[in-house]
Design an enzyme around this catalytic site. Structure first.
Site, PDB file in Angstrom:
ATOM      1  N   HIS A 306       0.853  -1.188   0.000  1.00  0.00           N
ATOM      2  CA  HIS A 306       0.000   0.000   0.000  1.00  0.00           C
ATOM      3  C   HIS A 306       0.884   1.231   0.000  1.00  0.00           C
ATOM      4  CE1 HIS A 306      -3.162   2.821   1.160  1.00  0.00           C
ATOM      5  NE2 HIS A 306      -3.979   1.912   0.686  1.00  0.00           N
ATOM      6  N   ASP A 364      -7.851  -5.713   0.217  1.00  0.00           N
ATOM      7  CA  ASP A 364      -8.309  -6.521  -0.919  1.00  0.00           C
ATOM      8  C   ASP A 364      -7.869  -7.967  -0.850  1.00  0.00           C
ATOM      9  OD1 ASP A 364      -9.691  -4.495  -2.175  1.00  0.00           O
ATOM     10  OD2 ASP A 364      -7.844  -3.654  -2.977  1.00  0.00           O
TER      11      ASP A 364
HETATM   12  N1  CMC Z   1       4.153  -7.468  -4.826  1.00  0.00           N
HETATM   13  C1  CMC Z   1       5.486  -7.430  -5.014  1.00  0.00           C
HETATM   14  N2  CMC Z   1       6.247  -6.308  -4.912  1.00  0.00           N
HETATM   15  C2  CMC Z   1       5.603  -5.178  -4.589  1.00  0.00           C
HETATM   16  C3  CMC Z   1       4.219  -5.129  -4.358  1.00  0.00           C
HETATM   17  C4  CMC Z   1       3.491  -6.337  -4.485  1.00  0.00           C
HETATM   18  N3  CMC Z   1       2.154  -6.354  -4.294  1.00  0.00           N
HETATM   19  N4  CMC Z   1       3.847  -3.865  -4.058  1.00  0.00           N
HETATM   20  C5  CMC Z   1       4.960  -3.130  -4.097  1.00  0.00           C
HETATM   21  N5  CMC Z   1       6.026  -3.916  -4.411  1.00  0.00           N
HETATM   22  C6  CMC Z   1       7.427  -3.491  -4.506  1.00  0.00           C
HETATM   23  C7  CMC Z   1       7.678  -2.733  -5.803  1.00  0.00           C
HETATM   24  O1  CMC Z   1       8.097  -3.594  -6.839  1.00  0.00           O
HETATM   25  C8  CMC Z   1       8.735  -1.735  -5.378  1.00  0.00           C
HETATM   26  O2  CMC Z   1       9.969  -2.418  -5.373  1.00  0.00           O
HETATM   27  P1  CMC Z   1      11.311  -1.610  -5.749  1.00  0.00           P
HETATM   28  O3  CMC Z   1      11.445  -0.540  -4.700  1.00  0.00           O
HETATM   29  O4  CMC Z   1      12.371  -2.669  -5.643  1.00  0.00           O
HETATM   30  O5  CMC Z   1      11.128  -1.076  -7.119  1.00  0.00           O
HETATM   31  C9  CMC Z   1       8.383  -1.420  -3.934  1.00  0.00           C
HETATM   32  O6  CMC Z   1       7.634  -2.563  -3.445  1.00  0.00           O
HETATM   33  C10 CMC Z   1       7.505  -0.169  -3.776  1.00  0.00           C
HETATM   34  O7  CMC Z   1       6.416  -0.302  -4.666  1.00  0.00           O
HETATM   35  P2  CMC Z   1       5.745   0.925  -5.424  1.00  0.00           P
HETATM   36  O8  CMC Z   1       5.014   0.446  -6.619  1.00  0.00           O
HETATM   37  O9  CMC Z   1       6.761   2.013  -5.615  1.00  0.00           O
HETATM   38  O10 CMC Z   1       4.736   1.402  -4.312  1.00  0.00           O
HETATM   39  P3  CMC Z   1       3.474   2.297  -4.549  1.00  0.00           P
HETATM   40  O11 CMC Z   1       3.202   2.989  -3.271  1.00  0.00           O
HETATM   41  O12 CMC Z   1       3.595   3.141  -5.774  1.00  0.00           O
HETATM   42  O13 CMC Z   1       2.294   1.219  -4.852  1.00  0.00           O
HETATM   43  C11 CMC Z   1       0.513  -0.265  -4.633  1.00  0.00           C
HETATM   44  C12 CMC Z   1       1.335   0.832  -3.961  1.00  0.00           C
HETATM   45  C13 CMC Z   1      -0.721  -0.576  -3.774  1.00  0.00           C
HETATM   46  C14 CMC Z   1      -0.008   0.225  -5.989  1.00  0.00           C
HETATM   47  C15 CMC Z   1       1.397  -1.529  -4.786  1.00  0.00           C
HETATM   48  O14 CMC Z   1       1.801  -2.016  -3.536  1.00  0.00           O
HETATM   49  C16 CMC Z   1       0.680  -2.637  -5.577  1.00  0.00           C
HETATM   50  O15 CMC Z   1       0.701  -2.626  -6.818  1.00  0.00           O
HETATM   51  N6  CMC Z   1       0.003  -3.606  -4.866  1.00  0.00           N
HETATM   52  C17 CMC Z   1      -0.767  -4.611  -5.540  1.00  0.00           C
HETATM   53  C18 CMC Z   1      -2.108  -4.032  -5.904  1.00  0.00           C
HETATM   54  C19 CMC Z   1      -3.015  -3.858  -4.709  1.00  0.00           C
HETATM   55  O16 CMC Z   1      -3.141  -4.752  -3.877  1.00  0.00           O
HETATM   56  N7  CMC Z   1      -3.703  -2.691  -4.635  1.00  0.00           N
HETATM   57  C20 CMC Z   1      -4.684  -2.425  -3.605  1.00  0.00           C
HETATM   58  C21 CMC Z   1      -4.346  -1.250  -2.740  1.00  0.00           C
HETATM   59  S1  CMC Z   1      -5.435  -1.173  -1.299  1.00  0.00           S
HETATM   60  C22 CMC Z   1      -6.992  -0.838  -1.940  1.00  0.00           C
HETATM   61  C23 CMC Z   1      -7.113   0.555  -2.438  1.00  0.00           C
HETATM   62  O17 CMC Z   1      -6.939   1.491  -1.633  1.00  0.00           O
HETATM   63  O18 CMC Z   1      -7.392   0.742  -3.614  1.00  0.00           O
END
Ligand code: CMC
Length: 430
Positions: A306, A364
């Site tokens: 998140h 989720d």
């Molecule tokens: N699985 C594997 N690696 C992950 C994941 C994951 N679910 N989420 C983040 N990472 C890694 C990502 O690859 C990155 O690694 P690095 O620093 O080595 O490049 C690091 O963690 C930080 O990730 P980010 O994409 O920069 O983080 P963000 O804050 O932009 O993204 C997120 C947040 C929710 C979009 C992301 O964690 C994700 O895609 N999760 C899966 C989708 C999900 O479950 N979304 C629901 C969110 S809660 C409901 C809502 O509020 O909508």
């Protein structure tokens, strides 16, 4: 406002910027005069360090895993309150008295029907249309039906539009579901509470009596409470930005629904369940954990991670409990998907990659299993999220409209394209 300031110096030019303090949470540096004082913008794609607004509605402490609606912890609201009470709280800032609650419930209930011509809208869609596509279209289309509540300068019209959307979302969502399975629409029955009414509109058929299961109704009501608001997330920011131009509330909420649809946001519940189904059995979990950690593989563990929570999502804990309650009530002793989910969570929480990046289950991760057990198809999961989030979007939109300092949202950019150049005629191009 605090007397603290922060000084930014750019190429010898200094700007002293005010620091604003909230009631809890990080303070902010007010950079609104930065450009006029230094000729520079700030740069923060994805808004990781930028507060886009001041708000009194919802507070998240991502490090501690705390979520408050108007100051009240989410677990207390989920345990003791109901969804319409939460709606009242989000909209008006205080928990209602018994009389206020009865009046609010009555007002919402009286708006549950949709204009009969709306039915014809549905027949324009293919039966296999994604229900989120239908929701984007139908909620936007409400502005074509309710001309008497689109003047945003009139508080009464704003209130009526809000009631209409909170009340009609379940009706529209149930219609989208019924249409997809080729069953007749079921009209709302106003002697039922909000969530029971929704369950009946989804699962009743005219040929049979339908009895609402109170345990499932209570569980779904709690799921709605968990999803009701989440401060300045992508869809809420979309609603605020759309609203900042003066667009009507139905159009703004339709914009929020469109944004929510994405798999990184509300679409994650659907994606998480598909992932659990794809994994299938616990023995295949290591393969998927390896994929999630592989930099060259775009796969992510859906329902994990998140932007704000760097600790267990407090909503996920309540959701997990609700999942067990629902499966128990339905007599589902062994759910292979739940087995995979529990084991996957255990493995990920002990894995160095997830620990280091502070990736925990989010809301989720377990919601899909619960909604599936209740009988909802995966394509409806994000629709249920949209239904519940509508009140949050409306509360945030209203707060913005009522803020006298509100202006159109207009981000700036760092331009990296071509500098100015002269047009070359087609004949002269090589
Ligand atoms: N699985 C594997 N690696 C992950 C994941 C994951 N679910 N989420 C983040 N990472 C890694 C990502 O690859 C990155 O690694 P690095 O620093 O080595 O490049 C690091 O963690 C930080 O990730 P980010 O994409 O920069 O983080 P963000 O804050 O932009 O993204 C997120 C947040 C929710 C979009 C992301 O964690 C994700 O895609 N999760 C899966 C989708 C999900 O479950 N979304 C629901 C969110 S809660 C409901 C809502 O509020 O909508």
């Amino acid at each position: 406002m605090s007397s603290k300031t922060s000084t930014v110096t750019v190429d010898g030019t200094s700007a002293e910027l005010p620091v604003k303090e909230g009631t809890i949470g990080p303070s902010v540096i007010d950079i609104s005069k930065l450009y006029s004082q230094t000729g520079m913008f700030t740069y923060d794609p994805g808004f990781t360090s930028t507060a886009a607004t001041e708000s009194k509605i919802t507070y998240i402490d991502g490090d501690k895993g705390i979520l408050l609606y108007r100051g009240y912890p989410i677990d207390q609201l989920a345990e003791h309150g109901d969804f319409l009470e939460t709606c009242y709280l989000l909209l008006y800032g205080e928990l209602p008295t018994a009389a206020q609650k009865a009046d609010f419930d009555y007002r919402v209930t009286r708006h549950t029907m949709v204009h009969d011509q709306m039915n014809r809208f549905f027949t324009g869609f293919r039966r296999d249309a994604h229900p989120m596509a239908i929701m984007v279209a139908c909620v936007g289309a409400l502005s074509a039906f309710y001309h008497d509540s689109t003047d945003i300068s009139d508080p009464h019209q704003r209130m009526i539009a809000s009631m209409r959307m909170i009340a009609k979302m379940p009706t529209l969502a149930a219609m989208a579901y019924k249409y997809s399975i080729g069953q007749p629409f079921v009209y709302p029955q106003n002697d039922l509470d909000y969530t029971s009414n929704f369950l009946r509109m989804c699962f009743a058929v005219p040929a049979e009596e339908y009895k609402v299961n109170p345990v499932l109704s209570r569980a779904l009501d709690r799921i709605f409470i968990l999803h009701a608001d989440h401060e300045q997330n992508a869809s809420t920011s979309t609603v605020r930005l759309a609203g900042s131009s003066g667009a009507n509330p139905f159009a703004c909420i339709a914009a929020g629904i469109a944004c929510l649809w994405g798999p990184a946001h509300g679409g994650a519940n659907e994606a998480a369940l598909k992932m659990l189904e794809e994994i299938g059995t616990p023995d295949r979990i290591p393969e998927y954990i390896a994929k999630a950690k592989d930099k060259n593989d775009p796969f992510r563990l859906m329902g994990f991670g998140h932007r704000v929570y760097k600790n267990y999502d407090p909503r996920a804990r309540i959701m997990q409990k609700t999942t067990h309650e629902v499966l128990n009530e339905l007599g589902i002793k062994d759910d292979p998907l739940l087995d995979v989910a529990v084991e996957l969570e255990q493995i990920a929480l002990k894995d160095e990659y997830f620990i280091e990046k502070k990736l925990y289950p989010n809301i989720d991760f377990y919601s899909g299993i619960t909604l599936k057990a209740m009988g909802f198809p995966t394509s409806m999961f994000t629709v249920l999220f949209a239904l519940a989030r509508t009140v949050g979007w409306i509360a945030q939109w209203s707060e913005m409209i009522e803020d006298p300092s509100q202006r159109i949202g207009r981000p700036r950019q760092l331009y990296t394209g071509s500098p100015e150049r002269d047009y070359v005629t087609l004949a002269q191009r090589g």
